[in-house]
Design a protein around this motif. Sequence first.
Motif, PDB file in Angstrom:
ATOM      1  N   GLY A 140       0.797  -1.219   0.000  1.00  9.66           N
ATOM      2  CA  GLY A 140       0.000   0.000   0.000  1.00  9.66           C
ATOM      3  C   GLY A 140       0.830   1.271   0.000  1.00  9.66           C
ATOM      4  N   THR A 141       0.134   2.393  -0.206  1.00 14.80           N
ATOM      5  CA  THR A 141       0.784   3.701  -0.274  1.00 14.80           C
ATOM      6  C   THR A 141      -0.116   4.757   0.331  1.00 14.80           C
ATOM      7  OG1 THR A 141       1.894   3.052  -2.321  1.00 14.80           O
ATOM      8  CG2 THR A 141       1.831   5.380  -1.848  1.00 14.80           C
ATOM      9  N   LEU A 142       0.503   5.729   0.969  1.00 18.82           N
ATOM     10  CA  LEU A 142      -0.185   6.856   1.574  1.00 18.82           C
ATOM     11  C   LEU A 142      -0.221   8.007   0.573  1.00 18.82           C
ATOM     12  CD1 LEU A 142      -1.310   7.776   4.360  1.00 18.82           C
ATOM     13  CD2 LEU A 142       0.930   8.778   4.773  1.00 18.82           C
ATOM     14  N   TRP A 176      -5.029   9.719   2.724  1.00 14.81           N
ATOM     15  CA  TRP A 176      -5.762   8.484   2.500  1.00 14.81           C
ATOM     16  C   TRP A 176      -4.766   7.413   2.078  1.00 14.81           C
ATOM     17  CZ3 TRP A 176      -6.667   6.255  -2.471  1.00 14.81           C
ATOM     18  CH2 TRP A 176      -6.266   7.035  -3.554  1.00 14.81           C
ATOM     19  N   TYR A 177      -5.135   6.172   2.286  1.00 17.64           N
ATOM     20  CA  TYR A 177      -4.247   5.038   2.057  1.00 17.64           C
ATOM     21  C   TYR A 177      -4.937   4.066   1.113  1.00 17.64           C
ATOM     22  CZ  TYR A 177      -0.367   1.988   3.325  1.00 17.64           C
ATOM     23  OH  TYR A 177       0.786   1.233   3.296  1.00 17.64           O
ATOM     24  N   CYS A 178      -4.156   3.456   0.228  1.00 18.07           N
ATOM     25  CA  CYS A 178      -4.712   2.481  -0.714  1.00 18.07           C
ATOM     26  C   CYS A 178      -3.784   1.276  -0.777  1.00 18.07           C
ATOM     27  CB  CYS A 178      -4.861   3.117  -2.095  1.00 18.07           C
ATOM     28  SG  CYS A 178      -5.629   2.031  -3.303  1.00 18.07           S
ATOM     29  N   ARG A 179      -4.385   0.070  -0.775  1.00 15.03           N
ATOM     30  CA  ARG A 179      -3.587  -1.145  -0.893  1.00 15.03           C
ATOM     31  C   ARG A 179      -4.384  -2.240  -1.578  1.00 15.03           C
ATOM     32  NH1 ARG A 179      -2.282  -2.910   5.141  1.00 15.03           N
ATOM     33  NH2 ARG A 179      -1.121  -4.513   4.078  1.00 15.03           N
ATOM     34  N   TYR A 207      -9.243   1.142   0.211  1.00 14.83           N
ATOM     35  CA  TYR A 207      -8.746   2.490   0.456  1.00 14.83           C
ATOM     36  C   TYR A 207      -9.610   3.185   1.487  1.00 14.83           C
ATOM     37  CZ  TYR A 207     -12.522   4.126  -2.609  1.00 14.83           C
ATOM     38  OH  TYR A 207     -13.738   4.396  -3.169  1.00 14.83           O
ATOM     39  N   GLU A 266       0.620   9.556   9.582  1.00 14.77           N
ATOM     40  CA  GLU A 266       1.524   8.912   8.628  1.00 14.77           C
ATOM     41  C   GLU A 266       2.366   7.830   9.288  1.00 14.77           C
ATOM     42  OE1 GLU A 266       3.879  11.654   6.310  1.00 14.77           O
ATOM     43  OE2 GLU A 266       2.389  13.216   6.547  1.00 14.77           O
ATOM     44  N   THR A 272       1.043   1.753   8.810  1.00 16.70           N
ATOM     45  CA  THR A 272       0.211   1.343   7.687  1.00 16.70           C
ATOM     46  C   THR A 272      -1.050   0.698   8.234  1.00 16.70           C
ATOM     47  OG1 THR A 272       1.350  -0.768   7.547  1.00 16.70           O
ATOM     48  CG2 THR A 272       2.173   0.973   6.146  1.00 16.70           C
TER      49      THR A 272
END
Length: 154
Positions: free
Chosen positions: A79-81, A95-98, A108, A114, A117
Amino acid sequence: MQVVREQITRTLSSKPTSLELFKNKVNALNYSEILKLRQTERLHQEETLAPPVLELKERLKPELLELIRQQRLNRLCHGTLFRKISSRRRQDKLWYCRLSPNHKVLHYGDVEGEKETPSIEALQEKIPVADIKNVVTGKDCPHMKENKGKQTKV
């Protein structure tokens, strides 16, 4: 003429910060230095075009492409922020998506900090990968079109 052009091109590619620095770099790239650089580049190019090197590249290519694919999938699963851009152009929300471990669903959602995760269960929204028809990037992205006319002038 070609040597002078190459002196200027190579010097400009190093992005000198002053005219004095530019002059020094151009003078350092004299005719013999340009010849040495050209010869080194020619040897390097011949090495990469040699039949054994080309054969090895072809033999390793499928394995390397699979490794790249696996690394990209692992990164998506981790995932990535992202910074959330609001209508007022504030970027303080995140927002975060993985990708799910089975690679079938993108999860997401909004996050507070931050630091860590979030788990997949903590991400409220879902998009099945099968429902994704296309991905818009770069200049075609609606966010880029919105920002095009609003660049700040220095």
